[in-house]
Scaffold this active site. Structure first.
Site, PDB file in Angstrom:
ATOM      1  NE  ARG A   1      10.344  25.453  -8.020  1.00 58.44           N
ATOM      2  CZ  ARG A   1      11.414  24.680  -8.253  1.00 58.44           C
ATOM      3  NH1 ARG A   1      11.756  23.696  -7.445  1.00 58.44           N
ATOM      4  NH2 ARG A   1      12.152  24.877  -9.335  1.00 58.44           N
ATOM      5  N   GLY A   2       8.823  23.154 -10.685  1.00 60.59           N
ATOM      6  CA  GLY A   2       9.881  22.686 -11.587  1.00 60.59           C
ATOM      7  C   GLY A   2       9.198  21.903 -12.701  1.00 60.59           C
TER       8      GLY A   2
ATOM      9  CD  GLN B   1      11.325  29.638  -7.312  1.00 59.16           C
ATOM     10  OE1 GLN B   1      11.799  30.747  -7.084  1.00 59.16           O
ATOM     11  NE2 GLN B   1      10.194  29.504  -7.985  1.00 59.16           N
TER      12      GLN B   1
ATOM     13  CG  ASP C   1       9.650  26.550 -16.432  1.00 61.64           C
ATOM     14  OD1 ASP C   1      10.700  27.128 -16.120  1.00 61.64           O
ATOM     15  OD2 ASP C   1       8.970  25.890 -15.632  1.00 61.64           O
TER      16      ASP C   1
ATOM     17  CG  ASN D   1      14.499  28.913 -16.690  1.00 61.56           C
ATOM     18  OD1 ASN D   1      13.863  27.927 -16.283  1.00 61.56           O
ATOM     19  ND2 ASN D   1      15.586  29.339 -16.076  1.00 61.56           N
TER      20      ASN D   1
HETATM   21  O1  MRU Z   1       8.062  28.549 -10.833  1.00 67.09           O
HETATM   22  P1  MRU Z   1       8.931  27.323 -10.802  1.00 67.09           P
HETATM   23  O2  MRU Z   1       9.717  27.203  -9.558  1.00 67.09           O
HETATM   24  O3  MRU Z   1       8.147  26.075 -11.138  1.00 67.09           O
HETATM   25  O4  MRU Z   1       9.964  27.562 -11.995  1.00 67.09           O
HETATM   26  C1  MRU Z   1      10.929  26.579 -12.252  1.00 67.09           C
HETATM   27  C2  MRU Z   1      11.947  26.984 -13.228  1.00 67.09           C
HETATM   28  O5  MRU Z   1      11.877  28.040 -13.818  1.00 67.09           O
HETATM   29  C3  MRU Z   1      13.017  25.980 -13.527  1.00 67.09           C
HETATM   30  O6  MRU Z   1      14.184  26.642 -13.924  1.00 67.09           O
HETATM   31  C4  MRU Z   1      12.564  25.074 -14.672  1.00 67.09           C
HETATM   32  O7  MRU Z   1      11.321  24.499 -14.383  1.00 67.09           O
HETATM   33  C5  MRU Z   1      13.527  23.997 -14.945  1.00 67.09           C
HETATM   34  S1  MRU Z   1      13.412  22.721 -13.723  1.00 67.09           S
HETATM   35  C6  MRU Z   1      14.375  21.429 -14.118  1.00 67.09           C
END
Ligand code: MRU
Length: 357
Positions: A48-49, A198, A239, A249
């Site tokens: 993820r991320g 997270q 994102d 985000n």
């Molecule tokens: O659902 P996730 O854990 O993939 O969401 C991630 C985020 O919202 C992060 O803040 C974003 O991807 C930036 S990661 C450098």
């Protein structure tokens, strides 16, 4: 400070990734040569991320074209498009996924008239470039963003934006750790980040490993903290950033931005240019992922809400550009008006291509 972990990598013809759903209890690495395993890992948040999803998807396409059953270039092309299509349906919000898939498709198109062996090496070079560019972007974001942080700052962050979420040292987290190396950071308030925690599970783990003082808070504590003047800056990742600077985000980012404005705390967004999508003009056009009800009604498999309750579970929100003090990218610090600063960005040609539709 050492990088805490490598989220995704290409090792001897396989993809190795760390299963983020098991952290911080267990550090489990998974190795696979099946692109569908990577797609499932993205869907289930094992990977993820936004930037890490992009890198993983590029390596997954590489796995697809290395299938031992591929006998001809026609087969290879079929497999490649199948994989791109399959991977593109995993998660809708992070534009890095689509950017990386676009780059792999274009890399194939450029090499398609060559022998199979040079198609493979062309695709491998592209996937490695996507990874390497993110490593470098993270470093640069950290360096540029740390200049904005005052000595003795307490900063607040949301979700996870570190090594786990990228190929490098992170986005918002790279700023925090770079500023910490410069002795500017007193403490980091980390939002637990419901529903997947997270912040509690991943960000606390990464930042504590790096020796920072972490204070874990529930998502609803930020307002009280800002009222008490305990927060000097909010730093988050993204994102997808629309052409006008609206930011998608992790759910809970928008209320933080509203609070930050109310309490005159700078609200910084850190993201590589691969997260900027100029084809999406405003935040309203960004697709916001909704996830399954049980991810809210259950915590670690244990039901915490009554059977049959209705659930609304968007996992991202949109912060309007007017609430964002600055966007820190590897190509510079963007300031409002974002339509102009984003249009004026001097991007690497690869990023411009990646985000074309
Ligand atoms: O659902 P996730 O854990 O993939 O969401 C991630 C985020 O919202 C992060 O803040 C974003 O991807 C930036 S990661 C450098």
């Amino acid at each position: 400070m050492e990088r805490t972990v490598t989220s995704v990598e290409w090792v001897a013809g396989k993809v190795r990734f760390i299963d983020q759903t098991k952290l911080p209890g267990e550090e489990v690495s998974v190795e696979t040569s099946d692109y569908r395993v990577i797609a499932d890992a993205i869907r289930t948040l094992q990977i993820r991320g936004a930037p890490a999803i992009g890198v993983a998807a590029a390596f997954a396409v590489l796995l697809a074209v290395h299938d031992k059953d591929i006998a001809s270039q026609q087969d290879l092309e079929k497999k490649l498009y199948e994989a791109i299509n399959y991977l593109s349906q995993t998660r809708p919000t992070a534009v890095n996924l689509f950017g990386a898939l676009n780059r792999m498709r274009r890399a194939y198109e450029q090499a398609s008239s060559s022998a199979m062996v040079s198609i493979w090496s062309h695709l491998e070079l592209e996937a490695r470039a996507i990874q390497q560019e993110d490593v470098e972007a993270c470093r640069k974001i950290g360096e540029l963003g740390a200049e904005l942080i005052q000595q003795g700052s307490s900063v607040l962050t949301h979700c996870n934006t570190g090594a786990l979420a990228t190929a490098g040292d992170g986005t918002a987290q790279s700023i925090i750790t770079t500023a910490a190396r410069q002795n500017k950071i007193l403490r980091v308030f980390v939002d637990e980040t419901r529903p997947h925690f997270q912040g509690a599970r991943l960000t606390s783990w990464e930042l504590m490993k790096q020796g920072l003082e972490v204070v874990l808070i529930t998502d609803s504590t930020a307002g009280f903290l800002m009222q008490q003047k305990e927060v000097n800056a909010v730093i988050v990742g993204a994102d997808r950033i629309a052409g006008n600077g609206d930011v998608a985000n992790k759910i809970g980012t928008y209320p933080l931005a509203v609070l930050a404005e109310r309490h005159m705390v700078p609200f910084y967004v850190a993201a590589p240019t691969s997260t900027i999508d100029v084809n999406t003009k405003t935040g309203e056009q960004i697709p916001v992922e909704e996830r399954k009800a049980h991810e809210v009604t259950h915590v670690s498999g244990v039901r915490i809400a009554p059977e049959g309750v209705k659930v609304f579970a968007p996992v991202f929100d949109i912060t309007q550009n007017g609430l964002v003090t600055a966007i820190i990218t590897e190509c510079g610090i963007l300031k409002p008006p974002y339509v102009e600063s984003i249009a004026g960005l001097k991007r690497q040609p690869t990023q411009a291509v990646a985000n074309e539709t």
